[in-house]
Enzyme design. Structure first.
Site, PDB file in Angstrom:
ATOM      1  N   GLU A 110       0.397  -1.184   0.351  1.00  0.00           N
ATOM      2  CA  GLU A 110       0.400  -0.105  -0.010  1.00  0.00           C
ATOM      3  C   GLU A 110       1.007   1.459   0.052  1.00  0.00           C
ATOM      4  OE1 GLU A 110      -3.874  -1.445   1.668  1.00  0.00           O
ATOM      5  OE2 GLU A 110      -2.113  -0.803   3.970  1.00  0.00           O
ATOM      6  N   CYS A 169       3.428   8.800   1.879  1.00  0.00           N
ATOM      7  CA  CYS A 169       4.431   7.558   3.283  1.00  0.00           C
ATOM      8  C   CYS A 169       4.576   5.526   1.617  1.00  0.00           C
ATOM      9  CB  CYS A 169       2.932   7.109   3.768  1.00  0.00           C
ATOM     10  SG  CYS A 169       3.720   6.076   4.445  1.00  0.00           S
ATOM     11  N   CYS A 220       6.018  -8.110   6.428  1.00  0.00           N
ATOM     12  CA  CYS A 220       7.456  -7.265   7.407  1.00  0.00           C
ATOM     13  C   CYS A 220       7.851  -7.937   8.163  1.00  0.00           C
ATOM     14  CB  CYS A 220       6.660  -5.554   8.090  1.00  0.00           C
ATOM     15  SG  CYS A 220       8.695  -5.169   8.927  1.00  0.00           S
ATOM     16  N   CYS A 238       6.999  -5.867  15.160  1.00  0.00           N
ATOM     17  CA  CYS A 238       6.553  -5.543  16.199  1.00  0.00           C
ATOM     18  C   CYS A 238       4.953  -5.123  16.833  1.00  0.00           C
ATOM     19  CB  CYS A 238       6.559  -3.263  15.692  1.00  0.00           C
ATOM     20  SG  CYS A 238       8.524  -3.079  15.439  1.00  0.00           S
ATOM     21  N   CYS A 267       1.848  -3.006  15.733  1.00  0.00           N
ATOM     22  CA  CYS A 267       1.655  -2.783  14.326  1.00  0.00           C
ATOM     23  C   CYS A 267       1.333  -3.501  13.609  1.00  0.00           C
ATOM     24  CB  CYS A 267       3.023  -2.328  13.770  1.00  0.00           C
ATOM     25  SG  CYS A 267       2.953  -2.543  11.615  1.00  0.00           S
ATOM     26  N   GLY A 322       7.236  -2.316   5.990  1.00  0.00           N
ATOM     27  CA  GLY A 322       8.063  -3.378   5.776  1.00  0.00           C
ATOM     28  C   GLY A 322       9.109  -2.201   6.376  1.00  0.00           C
ATOM     29  N   GLU A 323      10.464  -2.914   6.364  1.00  0.00           N
ATOM     30  CA  GLU A 323      11.482  -2.018   6.878  1.00  0.00           C
ATOM     31  C   GLU A 323      12.553  -1.660   6.187  1.00  0.00           C
ATOM     32  OE1 GLU A 323      13.097  -0.298  10.542  1.00  0.00           O
ATOM     33  OE2 GLU A 323      14.879  -0.543   8.640  1.00  0.00           O
ATOM     34  N   SER A 346      12.351   5.843   7.622  1.00  0.00           N
ATOM     35  CA  SER A 346      12.244   5.601   9.680  1.00  0.00           C
ATOM     36  C   SER A 346      12.426   3.883   9.397  1.00  0.00           C
ATOM     37  CB  SER A 346      10.407   5.386   9.466  1.00  0.00           C
ATOM     38  OG  SER A 346       9.846   5.233  10.914  1.00  0.00           O
ATOM     39  N   SER A 380      12.266   4.533  15.706  1.00  0.00           N
ATOM     40  CA  SER A 380      10.876   3.696  15.421  1.00  0.00           C
ATOM     41  C   SER A 380      11.236   3.817  17.569  1.00  0.00           C
ATOM     42  CB  SER A 380      10.091   2.715  14.998  1.00  0.00           C
ATOM     43  OG  SER A 380       9.591   3.485  13.957  1.00  0.00           O
ATOM     44  N   LEU A 381      10.848   4.268  18.145  1.00  0.00           N
ATOM     45  CA  LEU A 381      11.923   4.286  19.465  1.00  0.00           C
ATOM     46  C   LEU A 381      10.853   3.437  20.078  1.00  0.00           C
ATOM     47  CD1 LEU A 381      13.948   4.571  21.209  1.00  0.00           C
ATOM     48  CD2 LEU A 381      13.373   6.621  22.277  1.00  0.00           C
ATOM     49  N   HIS A 382       9.685   4.079  20.481  1.00  0.00           N
ATOM     50  CA  HIS A 382       8.301   3.837  21.253  1.00  0.00           C
ATOM     51  C   HIS A 382       8.750   2.827  22.524  1.00  0.00           C
ATOM     52  CE1 HIS A 382       6.910   4.223  17.532  1.00  0.00           C
ATOM     53  NE2 HIS A 382       7.114   2.557  16.632  1.00  0.00           N
ATOM     54  N   ASN A 390      -2.676   3.419  16.566  1.00  0.00           N
ATOM     55  CA  ASN A 390      -3.762   3.665  15.551  1.00  0.00           C
ATOM     56  C   ASN A 390      -4.670   1.675  15.260  1.00  0.00           C
ATOM     57  OD1 ASN A 390      -3.936   5.958  14.054  1.00  0.00           O
ATOM     58  ND2 ASN A 390      -2.578   4.992  13.553  1.00  0.00           N
ATOM     59  N   CYS A 432      -0.957   5.111  10.228  1.00  0.00           N
ATOM     60  CA  CYS A 432       0.703   4.756  10.696  1.00  0.00           C
ATOM     61  C   CYS A 432      -0.032   3.480  11.306  1.00  0.00           C
ATOM     62  CB  CYS A 432       0.884   5.317  11.713  1.00  0.00           C
ATOM     63  SG  CYS A 432       1.615   6.566  11.795  1.00  0.00           S
TER      64      CYS A 432
HETATM   65  N1  SAH Z   1      10.087  -0.758   9.498  1.00  0.00           N
HETATM   66  C1  SAH Z   1      10.173   1.087   9.908  1.00  0.00           C
HETATM   67  C2  SAH Z   1       9.279   1.917   9.270  1.00  0.00           C
HETATM   68  C3  SAH Z   1       7.371   1.500   9.430  1.00  0.00           C
HETATM   69  S1  SAH Z   1       6.675   3.166  10.071  1.00  0.00           S
HETATM   70  C4  SAH Z   1       9.869   1.544  11.012  1.00  0.00           C
HETATM   71  O1  SAH Z   1       9.354   0.619  12.142  1.00  0.00           O
HETATM   72  O2  SAH Z   1      10.008   2.488  11.376  1.00  0.00           O
HETATM   73  C5  SAH Z   1       5.435   2.890  10.515  1.00  0.00           C
HETATM   74  C6  SAH Z   1       5.743   3.398  11.770  1.00  0.00           C
HETATM   75  O3  SAH Z   1       4.329   3.742  12.201  1.00  0.00           O
HETATM   76  C7  SAH Z   1       6.511   3.283  12.491  1.00  0.00           C
HETATM   77  O4  SAH Z   1       7.396   4.436  13.525  1.00  0.00           O
HETATM   78  C8  SAH Z   1       5.718   2.138  13.519  1.00  0.00           C
HETATM   79  O5  SAH Z   1       6.402   1.350  14.752  1.00  0.00           O
HETATM   80  C9  SAH Z   1       4.337   3.036  13.675  1.00  0.00           C
HETATM   81  N2  SAH Z   1       2.885   2.311  14.076  1.00  0.00           N
HETATM   82  C10 SAH Z   1       3.165   1.071  13.736  1.00  0.00           C
HETATM   83  N3  SAH Z   1       2.155   0.145  14.510  1.00  0.00           N
HETATM   84  C11 SAH Z   1       1.195   1.316  14.248  1.00  0.00           C
HETATM   85  C12 SAH Z   1       0.030   1.815  15.549  1.00  0.00           C
HETATM   86  N4  SAH Z   1      -0.928   0.986  15.148  1.00  0.00           N
HETATM   87  N5  SAH Z   1      -0.077   3.053  15.455  1.00  0.00           N
HETATM   88  C13 SAH Z   1       0.794   4.287  15.628  1.00  0.00           C
HETATM   89  N6  SAH Z   1       1.606   4.036  14.800  1.00  0.00           N
HETATM   90  C14 SAH Z   1       2.210   2.717  14.593  1.00  0.00           C
END
Ligand code: SAH
Length: 367
Positions: free
Chosen positions: A96, A109, A116, A120, A123, A171-172, A203, A225-227, A302, A345
């Site tokens: 997508e 985007c 992927c 995570c 995600c 994807g990464e 990212s 993507s720290l989180h 989300n 996201c």
């Molecule tokens: N693999 C890369 C690129 C994906 S970017 C990465 O991890 O950065 C997608 C972004 O959306 C990342 O920051 C991811 O952590 C975030 N994301 C994934 N699932 C999400 C969700 N359900 N709600 C909000 N952000 C999310």
């Protein structure tokens, strides 16, 4: 039967490869420059329109080559103007692409893989198993297809609807660096799509050994993507952390070529209710980022069907943001866009891929 199926696609070739493909036809090098202009500046999808080339040459091109975009299997538009395209590639795989219009810019985007491998926990894409990397043609094709849909050919100099690119789709990107890099070099070429590296953000979940190359070879903006602020929690949310823990990741960020106060690294932080959203964690985040030219992007979680988390409360997000902001970092809360069409996201997912929650990280070979 698609008779063009076996013809070589010129979309996705860099300047050198394009010249080599044309040399097979005995064409002079300047023909490659003319074709580049037609393909990437004018957006031509048919050799017949290339009036600066002799008719006989156009016909020979059409016998050997095509200018193919990924096919659109579905197109959706959110009530907020966000558009999402489900692309179907020649082998039936899908990914997508999302366009997010804003007042002063429009961001595309872009996906880098089908599915992927990272799994995570929060995600949606991470519940799919990786099918494969996208080729440079398929990555550049996403940008060209968006330009087609937005009616932005030839490449406008200003007032564009597509100004920015974020490699934040499925994807990464640092697991598919060579193809991503080839595609972005085409996208950045000033005589074509002409989107500057300053308007492109890659990212990553933290593929530490590839971060330096991203800076030195592409020079695009970096987002991490720290989180989570502890390895204990990040190991769970972003399993890649077990391989590249927070300290190593932040060391790579400190060394990122080209980062400065004017070009900060973005730290993305998804707000998960009761999981990572306390004031203590906000203060720890500030401590960790010390010495890095950083900005923080707080992403309200989300939801997706079956997700094991909930979004933090507005009050928790505001309190978290205030602490980070008071320490001198910009910490905007990202407004979710296109949630109604699952375009926000972490919501991207393609029906061609079977759902599976993988037990371990399957990591591709690093170059
Ligand atoms: N693999 C890369 C690129 C994906 S970017 C990465 O991890 O950065 C997608 C972004 O959306 C990342 O920051 C991811 O952590 C975030 N994301 C994934 N699932 C999400 C969700 N359900 N709600 C909000 N952000 C999310």
């Amino acid at each position: 039967m698609d008779i063009d199926r076996d013809k070589k696609n010129l979309v996705g070739l860099g300047r050198v490869e394009l010249a080599a493909a044309l040399a097979e036809l005995g064409a002079e090098p300047f023909r490659a420059r003319q074709l580049w202009h037609w393909i990437y500046h004018r957006g031509a999808t048919d050799f017949a329109v290339m009036t600066s080339l002799a008719k006989a040459f156009r016909e020979r091109l059409a016998e050997r080559f095509v200018l193919r975009r990924p096919a659109v299997a579905a197109a959706q538009e959110s009530h907020d103007g966000t558009r999402k395209w489900l692309l179907r590639f020649a082998d039936g795989n899908e990914a997508e692409t999302v366009h997010i219009p804003e007042e002063d810019r429009g961001t595309l985007c872009v996906s880098s893989q089908v599915g992927c491998t990272l799994t995570c926990r929060f995600c949606h894409t991470g519940t799919q198993r990786l099918v494969r990397n996208l080729s440079a043609a398929e990555i550049v094709g996403q940008v060209m297809l968006a330009r087609d849909a937005l009616g932005e050919w030839p490449s406008p100099k200003e007032d564009r609807l597509l100004t920015n690119i974020v490699l934040m789709g499925m994807g990464e990107p640092l697991y598919n660096f060579d193809n991503v890099a080839a595609a972005m070099k085409i996208v950045m070429d000033p005589e074509g799509l002409a989107i500057s590296r300053r308007k492109i953000t890659l990212s990553t979940a933290g593929v530490v050994p590839m971060i330096a190359r991203c800076g030195s070879e592409l020079g695009v903006n970096l987002a991490i993507s720290l989180h989570a602020v502890s390895d204990e929690l990040r190991d769970v949310l972003v399993p890649l952390n077990r391989k590249y823990p927070i300290a190593e990741l932040l060391a790579a960020c400190r060394a990122y070529p080209g980062s400065s106060n004017a070009r900060r690294i973005t730290f993305e932080y998804v707000m998960l209710r009761g999981v990572n959203d306390s004031p203590i964690e906000a203060r720890e985040l500030v401590r960790l980022l010390k010495g890095i030219p950083a900005k923080v992007n707080l992403i309200p979680f989300n939801p997706w069907p079956g997700a094991p988390y909930e979004c933090s409360t507005d009050a928790a997000i505001a309190a978290f943001s205030d602490i980070v902001f008071a320490a001198g970092y910009s910490a905007p809360v990202r407004t979710p866009r296109g949630r109604d069409i699952l375009a926000a996201c972490g919501q991207l997912k393609s029906a061609s891929v079977k759902t599976r929650r993988a037990e371990r990280v399957v990591e591709p070979e690093l170059a």
